[in-house]
Design an enzyme around this catalytic site. Structure first.
Site, PDB file in Angstrom:
ATOM      1  N   GLY A   1      15.962   8.903 -35.463  1.00 51.63           N
ATOM      2  CA  GLY A   1      15.719   9.514 -34.210  1.00 51.63           C
ATOM      3  C   GLY A   1      16.587   9.251 -33.066  1.00 51.63           C
ATOM      4  CB  ALA A   2      18.954   6.401 -32.295  1.00 53.18           C
TER       5      ALA A   2
ATOM      6  N   GLY B   1       0.888  -1.220   0.099  1.00 53.91           N
ATOM      7  CA  GLY B   1       0.094  -0.001   0.032  1.00 53.91           C
ATOM      8  C   GLY B   1       1.023   1.419  -0.052  1.00 53.91           C
ATOM      9  N   GLY B   2       0.757   2.191   0.919  1.00 54.13           N
ATOM     10  CA  GLY B   2       1.242   3.371   1.101  1.00 54.13           C
ATOM     11  C   GLY B   2       2.664   3.324   1.286  1.00 54.13           C
TER      12      GLY B   2
HETATM   13  C1  HXC Z   1      -2.415  -3.607  10.953  1.00 56.50           C
HETATM   14  C2  HXC Z   1      -0.844  -5.139  10.148  1.00 56.50           C
HETATM   15  C3  HXC Z   1      -0.969  -4.897   8.774  1.00 56.50           C
HETATM   16  C4  HXC Z   1      -1.686  -3.825   8.536  1.00 56.50           C
HETATM   17  C5  HXC Z   1       0.367  -6.546   8.688  1.00 56.50           C
HETATM   18  N1  HXC Z   1      -0.266  -6.372  10.081  1.00 56.50           N
HETATM   19  N2  HXC Z   1      -0.232  -5.522   8.038  1.00 56.50           N
HETATM   20  N3  HXC Z   1      -1.568  -4.645  11.146  1.00 56.50           N
HETATM   21  N4  HXC Z   1      -2.559  -3.013   9.365  1.00 56.50           N
HETATM   22  N5  HXC Z   1      -1.716  -3.263   7.280  1.00 56.50           N
HETATM   23  C6  HXC Z   1       0.093  -7.237  11.226  1.00 56.50           C
HETATM   24  C7  HXC Z   1      -0.348  -8.590  10.970  1.00 56.50           C
HETATM   25  O1  HXC Z   1      -1.610  -8.573  11.598  1.00 56.50           O
HETATM   26  C8  HXC Z   1       0.487  -9.523  11.986  1.00 56.50           C
HETATM   27  O2  HXC Z   1       0.022  -9.114  13.324  1.00 56.50           O
HETATM   28  C9  HXC Z   1       1.726  -8.542  12.001  1.00 56.50           C
HETATM   29  O3  HXC Z   1       1.674  -7.428  11.438  1.00 56.50           O
HETATM   30  C10 HXC Z   1       2.954  -9.323  11.025  1.00 56.50           C
HETATM   31  O4  HXC Z   1       2.063  -9.571   9.851  1.00 56.50           O
HETATM   32  P1  HXC Z   1       2.237 -11.002   9.052  1.00 56.50           P
HETATM   33  O5  HXC Z   1       0.905 -11.051   8.191  1.00 56.50           O
HETATM   34  O6  HXC Z   1       2.071 -11.827  10.097  1.00 56.50           O
HETATM   35  O7  HXC Z   1       3.363 -10.956   8.371  1.00 56.50           O
HETATM   36  P2  HXC Z   1       3.867 -11.677   6.985  1.00 56.50           P
HETATM   37  O8  HXC Z   1       3.098 -13.120   6.671  1.00 56.50           O
HETATM   38  O9  HXC Z   1       5.155 -11.510   6.683  1.00 56.50           O
HETATM   39  O10 HXC Z   1       2.944 -10.738   5.537  1.00 56.50           O
HETATM   40  C11 HXC Z   1       3.199  -9.353   5.646  1.00 56.50           C
HETATM   41  C12 HXC Z   1       2.124  -8.739   4.730  1.00 56.50           C
HETATM   42  C13 HXC Z   1       0.696  -8.937   5.154  1.00 56.50           C
HETATM   43  C14 HXC Z   1       2.392  -9.315   3.508  1.00 56.50           C
HETATM   44  C15 HXC Z   1       2.452  -7.183   4.840  1.00 56.50           C
HETATM   45  O11 HXC Z   1       0.679  -8.566   6.778  1.00 56.50           O
HETATM   46  C16 HXC Z   1      -0.233  -8.406   4.552  1.00 56.50           C
HETATM   47  O12 HXC Z   1      -0.661  -8.679   3.366  1.00 56.50           O
HETATM   48  N6  HXC Z   1      -0.740  -7.032   5.221  1.00 56.50           N
HETATM   49  C17 HXC Z   1      -1.656  -6.256   4.499  1.00 56.50           C
HETATM   50  C18 HXC Z   1      -1.086  -5.597   3.194  1.00 56.50           C
HETATM   51  C19 HXC Z   1      -1.871  -4.579   2.625  1.00 56.50           C
HETATM   52  O13 HXC Z   1      -2.724  -5.014   1.908  1.00 56.50           O
HETATM   53  N7  HXC Z   1      -1.797  -3.449   2.999  1.00 56.50           N
HETATM   54  C20 HXC Z   1      -2.363  -2.427   2.153  1.00 56.50           C
HETATM   55  C21 HXC Z   1      -2.886  -1.321   3.181  1.00 56.50           C
HETATM   56  S1  HXC Z   1      -3.730  -0.085   2.177  1.00 56.50           S
HETATM   57  P3  HXC Z   1       0.046 -10.375  14.406  1.00 56.50           P
HETATM   58  O14 HXC Z   1      -0.233  -9.736  15.740  1.00 56.50           O
HETATM   59  O15 HXC Z   1      -0.974 -11.201  13.695  1.00 56.50           O
HETATM   60  O16 HXC Z   1       1.395 -10.767  14.300  1.00 56.50           O
HETATM   61  C22 HXC Z   1      -2.810   1.171   2.104  1.00 56.50           C
HETATM   62  C23 HXC Z   1      -3.292   2.397   1.265  1.00 56.50           C
HETATM   63  C24 HXC Z   1      -2.424   3.327   1.134  1.00 56.50           C
HETATM   64  O17 HXC Z   1      -1.584   1.177   2.651  1.00 56.50           O
HETATM   65  C25 HXC Z   1      -2.734   4.597   0.297  1.00 56.50           C
HETATM   66  C26 HXC Z   1      -1.955   4.685  -0.978  1.00 56.50           C
HETATM   67  C27 HXC Z   1      -2.408   5.480  -1.903  1.00 56.50           C
END
Ligand code: HXC
Length: 518
Positions: free
Chosen positions: A408-409, A174-175
């Site tokens: 062009g190059a 994401g961000g």
């Molecule tokens: C809150 C989060 C989190 C999140 C991870 N965690 N991402 N908590 N918000 N975005 C937490 C998990 O719940 C977990 O807590 C711990 O962090 C470690 O994560 P895991 O999943 O166990 O680790 P891993 O298997 O290595 O996977 C990491 C990951 C996955 C690939 C990043 O966590 C994931 O897919 N997270 C969501 C990613 C995502 O889609 N983010 C987009 C957000 S939207 P526990 O306590 O269970 O260990 C965004 C929009 C921004 O950012 C706008 C931009 C224009």
């Protein structure tokens, strides 16, 4: 000092600081290590000069109570921010702490990062972000989303003013990938993934089962997407790359990059260069070899080496000074320009221009890649970026045609009319509107068809065309090439030319901003 009993106030502070150093606790730290990754503090320790780190915001915590988040309050809130030095030069840094809520981005994180972004911009020092974060903290809802906007606007305001370098050292989503995408350089480690939407979320929305690596592992971003600029095999190697890269960059756009003490003689001539262009016209040779012979020994740091390998971009040193190199690479697609190469080259030129780094361009290019695939995908607007970037750039610019400069190059690759300061050519240069065969086809189709022996007549005409155009002397005659030089003279010539151009002053008309084709 240790003998004096601490006052209750000091004791409290020390305890809080001690807690801040623990991150998400020993178990989480162990898990981070087991994944082959370091913690935020370990990384900063490696990156910064000993004892130079000054932390800010170590005790900040969030106040969110939704989804049980009140049970997960850690001092620092998942990001370590502050200032330090790298090789004695000041830098601002932030490092996500994945051991705390997956390094997820919160309002508190945003405040901390924005604070150092502001101070870095005001002080004119580079900003380095160590990213290892799951993106917007889901439990905070719109608060964490909005908080990203605050960081993005500072990334953009700092763009071209202070160097911004992003390291991707874990699964960033994401961000946590959009902010890096707004910075100047992205360095990916072997343990990194970068995607807008993580695998779990992808599966929930689309049903597609993909791994993080499929979505955006280091290979994807170095070879296919062009999102990343440099790759390292470990956290430690990625941190080393930052130090190397910073060496070529100034602290800000008002300064020049710091020269180093020259270690390779400025007047070194290299006779091997005289035979580096193969006898056979279409036989490739490695432009990296040319660069290796010309610039200070082992000084090339290639940027995006695996993306669009038909073009080569990178920093090197010449007599100790930082220079940017743009080149065609005949070993891939004969060095032809395509969409990806255009994006790679134009962005690199703009980085050099922003940070006062002279640009040296080596040309051996048969032209833009022809065909429907490229035309449909917009090679016109992408290719135009190269022209735009060269024309706009006010840093010293020198070009050297080593072999083909076709159509062009010739124009796009730093031609003299596009405000290139000095244009050199080797005697092997071939400067023409197009190759001999297509030219004869366009100009003499009827004559060849009517000839008693069309193949023979065509060969004669091709020979005649080559004789006329496949040399640099017409271009030198009409002043489009300043000097035809022997290949072995290239290094001393470049050293002297850049010495003269070091004080070059050129300005563009005042405007809000130009509209580079995108
Ligand atoms: C809150 C989060 C989190 C999140 C991870 N965690 N991402 N908590 N918000 N975005 C937490 C998990 O719940 C977990 O807590 C711990 O962090 C470690 O994560 P895991 O999943 O166990 O680790 P891993 O298997 O290595 O996977 C990491 C990951 C996955 C690939 C990043 O966590 C994931 O897919 N997270 C969501 C990613 C995502 O889609 N983010 C987009 C957000 S939207 P526990 O306590 O269970 O260990 C965004 C929009 C921004 O950012 C706008 C931009 C224009």
């Amino acid at each position: 000092m240790n003998d004096v009993p601490a006052s209750p106030q000091l004791h409290t502070l020390r305890e809080m600081r001690h807690r801040a150093l623990q991150g998400g606790g020993p178990l989480r730290v162990e898990q981070q290590h087991a994944r082959g990754r370091l913690t935020a503090r370990e990384r900063l320790d490696m990156l910064l000069d000993d004892g130079s780190f000054q932390e800010l915001g170590a005790l900040a915590t969030h106040d969110v109570r939704d989804f049980g988040l009140e049970r997960h309050r850690y001092p620092g809130d998942g990001v370590v921010t502050g200032f330090g030095k790298i090789s004695g030069r000041r830098v601002a840094v932030f490092a996500h702490d994945f051991t705390i809520l997956g390094g997820s981005f919160s309002e508190v994180q945003s405040r901390k990062i924005c604070r150092i972004q502001d101070l870095a911009l005001e002080s004119g020092i580079p900003l380095i972000g160590l990213n290892d974060s799951g993106g917007a903290r889901i439990q905070e809802g719109v608060r964490s989303l909005a908080a990203y906007g605050e960081v993005f606007v500072r990334n953009v305001m700092s763009s071209g003013v202070i160097p911004q370098i992003s390291l991707i050292l874990g699964p960033c989503a994401g961000g946590a990938v959009y902010s890096p995408a707004l910075t100047d350089f992205i360095i990916v480690s072997e343990n990194s993934t970068m995607f807008l939407t993580g695998p779990d979320v992808v599966q929930a929305i689309t049903g597609e089962k993909v791994s993080g690596d499929d979505l955006g592992g280091a290979d994807v971003h170095m070879g296919r997407s062009g999102v990343a600029h440099l790759q390292a095999w470990s956290d430690a190697a990625a941190l080393d790359l930052v130090k190397q890269l910073l060496g070529y960059l100034p602290q800000n756009n008002n300064e020049d990059p710091p020269p180093i003490t020259p270690y390779d003689p400025a007047d070194r001539i290299d006779l091997e260069l005289d035979s580096i262009i193969p006898e056979a016209e279409n036989q490739p040779y490695d432009m990296r070899k040319v660069i290796g012979h010309v610039f200070d020994r082992d000084s090339l740091l290639e940027i995006q080496p695996r993306y669009a390998p038909n073009a080569l971009t990178g920093f090197a040193r010449l007599d100790g000074f930082s220079v940017g190199i743009v080149a065609n690479q005949p070993t891939h697609m004969a060095g032809a320009l395509d969409i990806d190469a255009s994006d790679k080259i134009s962005r690199f030129i703009r980085i050099c221009d922003a940070y006062n780094i002279p640009i040296v361009t080596f040309i051996d290019c048969p032209g833009f890649l022809p065909g429907t695939d490229q035309e449909y995908r917009g090679v016109i607007r992408h290719g135009a970026k190269i022209i735009y970037a060269y024309c706009e750039a006010t840093v010293p610019k020198i070009s050297i045609v080593t072999r083909k400069a076709m159509g062009g190059a010739y124009v796009a690759m730093s031609s003299k009319q596009m405000r290139t300061d000095l244009a050199f050519a080797w005697p092997t240069a071939q400067i023409a509107v197009m190759g001999a065969e297509p030219a004869v086809r366009v100009l003499f189709r009827q004559e060849v068809a009517a000839a008693a022996d069309p193949a023979k007549r065509s060969a004669e005409l091709v020979g005649h065309y080559r004789e006329k155009f496949f040399n640099p002397y017409r271009a030198a005659d009409v002043g489009q090439i300043d000097e035809v030089i022997e290949p072995h003279e290239t290094r001393p010539r470049l050293v002297r030319a850049l010495e003269v151009l070091r004080t070059k002053v050129q300005q563009n008309p005042p405007k809000k901003h130009g509209l580079i084709p995108t």
